[in-house]
Design a protein around this motif. Structure first.
Motif, PDB file in Angstrom:
ATOM      1  N   LEU A 125      42.474  36.332  46.781  1.00  0.00           N
ATOM      2  CA  LEU A 125      42.362  37.447  45.872  1.00  0.00           C
ATOM      3  C   LEU A 125      42.563  37.607  44.535  1.00  0.00           C
ATOM      4  CD1 LEU A 125      42.247  41.031  47.338  1.00  0.00           C
ATOM      5  CD2 LEU A 125      40.153  39.583  47.046  1.00  0.00           C
ATOM      6  N   THR A 132      40.066  44.595  41.550  1.00  0.00           N
ATOM      7  CA  THR A 132      39.910  46.339  41.390  1.00  0.00           C
ATOM      8  C   THR A 132      38.828  45.210  42.772  1.00  0.00           C
ATOM      9  OG1 THR A 132      37.467  45.911  40.549  1.00  0.00           O
ATOM     10  CG2 THR A 132      39.157  46.917  39.716  1.00  0.00           C
ATOM     11  N   VAL A 156      46.188  46.101  43.544  1.00  0.00           N
ATOM     12  CA  VAL A 156      44.281  46.304  43.325  1.00  0.00           C
ATOM     13  C   VAL A 156      43.872  47.123  43.520  1.00  0.00           C
ATOM     14  CG1 VAL A 156      41.915  45.528  44.571  1.00  0.00           C
ATOM     15  CG2 VAL A 156      43.806  43.677  44.682  1.00  0.00           C
TER      16      VAL A 156
END
Length: 193
Positions: A125, A132, A156
């Motif tokens: 990520l 998001t 996130v």
């Protein structure tokens, strides 16, 4: 600004007929596939996790001879067995990263796992610049909950697609969703995503 879809443990042992079957598991697998067919291109990263327990031993106390279904469980999702495979109703063509978790130890969150090359979900990520993530899968009250909380802790913004999850039991699933909402997750239906 990148987006991710996190698909948690949509595996044979967690869907109808499996060792730890969750009611509605097959429906989740099918609905996630339908969602991917329409929306996969909207995500920069699509991560799917699987429990991938060792065949030998109790996996750090995760498997119990007399399971209490809280901390100990029947044998499930043993690496390389049909129970650990993705549910056949889940189409994984769009998945960019496949993560295994729970090798030799309990692991509920996909953030505790890694790809075959050793990449963690957190690193995936971060590298992709994800801010998001939408979370779907099985089970609401265990691995979906843990994965979403870890995503929030990773910084996130999380949305739980409430029609693309299934839980072990109604009461703890409702409690898990309330906990996630209090932690900052948005609870929405997939057609509003």
């Amino acid at each position: 600004m990148s987006r991710a879809l996190l698909i948690v443990d949509v595996q044979n042992d967690f869907t109808e007929g499996g060792a730890l079957a969750v009611a509605g598991g097959d429906d989740v697998a099918s609905a996630v596939s339908d969602f991917l067919a329409l929306h996969a291109s909207e995500y920069d990263v699509i991560v799917a996790s699987r429990d991938w327990h060792d065949a030998e031993g109790d996996n750090g106390g995760h498997f119990g001879e007399v399971p209490d279904f809280v901390d100990t469980w029947p044998v499930h999702c043993v690496a390389g067995t049909p129970g650990a495979d993705y549910d056949p109703l889940l189409v994984t063509d769009a998945v960019t990263h496949h993560v295994h978790k729970g090798q030799g130890r309990p692991a509920y969150s996909m953030f505790e796992g890694a790809t075959e090359s050793g990449e963690t979900v957190g690193a995936i990520l971060t590298t992709a610049g994800v801010i998001t993530a939408d979370v779907v899968g099985i089970a609401t009250d265990h691995c979906v909950r843990a994965s979403a909380l870890d995503a929030i802790a990773h910084g996130v913004r999380v949305r739980i697609l409430t029609d693309l999850i299934a839980g072990v039991a109604p009461e703890p699933s409702t409690a898990a969703l309330a906990e996630l909402a209090h932690a900052g997750a948005e609870l929405i239906a997939s057609d509003a995503a």
